[in-house]
Design an enzyme around this catalytic site. Structure first.
Site, PDB file in Angstrom:
ATOM      1  CB  SER A 124      -0.871  -0.012   1.263  1.00 41.21           C
ATOM      2  OG  SER A 124      -1.445   1.243   1.501  1.00 41.21           O
ATOM      3  CE1 TYR A 148      -3.912  -2.197   5.492  1.00 35.62           C
ATOM      4  CE2 TYR A 148      -3.497   0.108   4.984  1.00 35.62           C
ATOM      5  CZ  TYR A 148      -3.737  -1.178   4.567  1.00 35.62           C
ATOM      6  OH  TYR A 148      -3.781  -1.470   3.223  1.00 35.62           O
ATOM      7  CE  LYS A 152      -1.429  -3.931   3.355  1.00 32.87           C
ATOM      8  NZ  LYS A 152      -1.802  -5.229   2.763  1.00 32.87           N
TER       9      LYS A 152
END
Length: 334
Positions: A124, A148, A152
């Site tokens: 992302s 979050y 990644k």
């Protein structure tokens, strides 16, 4: 060639399965349906007129993965499965770290045990945190503003370490910018549970009367109209990027990162205006306070993907809006 798609019933996963099937690949889906809907697989089959083998699997239980690799000759894996809500990750960091990291580790251990070394990972643009300059190149510093995004970065690091440990690994780290849109058929699209986290499904739900008005987070950013600028990419262009990444896995060793974006930024107000034009519906909106951690401007330099993957985003913002509205409209009739 057989591709295992984890999270294949999700928004980006389902569109990627359509493109894989249309390109002649055999597709096996592993999905827990925690953030997705089983009927999406039937819709993928209807769009492509092909059958998809699927398993209801929780990647946190590695024993559920082994039979899939034993039964099918898997050539490569596209790994979408994971939790993805920024706000929820701030409230439940351990849940995010456990789910996203352990599921990936279990997947890679099972792949190694079965001699499968080709992997495309769903990363992302959140790995860039609050960017100092745009457009963003893959060489930009990595930093995340929430758990979050950190999952990644951690997973990218794990996969780079894995690739360095064994030169059989070929791993593509695809850093998505802001996917919107839906399949032209109107059969599959973004189907968030509860209040949408992302701009476009919020807009379409307001347009459909599901929600009263759109909250615009901040209109005092240092941009032309005061709202945040993002790189919105059509989900089908994104899906085709995965197809190219699978095709090109043999052309390099190790783990390579690629930005998947258009290279063009649009403000929140520009997206709302484009949607109103595409749909003919006026979107009631209200300016509210900024959200913590929102970068004023973020858009990609996608030149590496164009050069090395021979991939380029083709669809316009108008098409993204038209397809999003077609998807939302079709849901009220099904």
């Amino acid at each position: 060639m057989s591709i295992l798609v984890t999270g294949g019933a999700g928004y980006i996963g389902s569109h990627t399965c359509v493109e894989l099937l249309n390109a002649g690949y055999d597709v096996v889906i592993a999905d827990s349906f925690a953030n997705s809907h089983p009927d999406t697989i039937k819709k993928v089959e209807a769009i492509t007129n092909k059958t998809v083998t699927h398993y209801d699997v929780d990647l946190l239980d590695s024993s559920q993965l082994d039979p899939i690799f034993s039964k099918h000759k898997i050539d490569a894996v596209i790994h979408f499965a994971g939790l993805k809500a920024v706000g929820e990750s701030v409230e439940k960091p351990l849940y995010y770290y456990e789910t996203n990291l352990l599921s990936t580790i279990n997947l890679c251990k099972t792949m190694e045990a079965h001699g499968v070394y080709k992997l495309v990972f769903s990363s992302s643009a959140t790995v860039y945190g609050m960017p100092d300059q745009v457009p963003l190149k893959e060489t930009a510093p990595l930093s995340a503003l929430n758990p979050y995004g950190r999952t990644k970065i951690f997973i990218e690091d794990i996969l780079r370490d894995l690739a360095a440990s064994n030169d059989e690994w070929r791993i593509s780290l695809l850093r998505y910018f802001n996917p919107i849109g839906a399949h032209k058929s109107g059969r599959i699209g973004e189907q968030p549970n509860g209040i949408p986290n992302n701009l476009m499904p919020y807009i379409t739900q307001v347009a459909a009367g599901v929600r009263e008005e759109l909250a615009v987070f901040g209109a005092d950013y240092p941009t032309e109209d005061g709202t945040c600028i993002r790189d919105y990419i059509h989900v089908v262009d994104l899906a085709l990027g995965h197809l190219k990444a699978v095709e090109k896995l043999d052309s390099y060793t190790g783990a390579e990162a690629f930005n998947l974006g258009t290279g063009q930024g649009y403000s929140v107000l520009e997206v709302i205006s484009a949607f109103e034009q595409a749909s003919g519906v006026t979107i009631p909106k209200r300016i509210v306070e900024r959200r913590a951690g929102d970068a004023p401007v973020s858009y990609a330099d996608p030149s590496k993907a164009e050069k090395e993957l021979q991939w380029k985003a083709e669809r316009t913002l108008a098409e993204m809006c038209e397809d999003s509205w077609r998807w939302q409209s079709s849901r009220s009739h099904t």
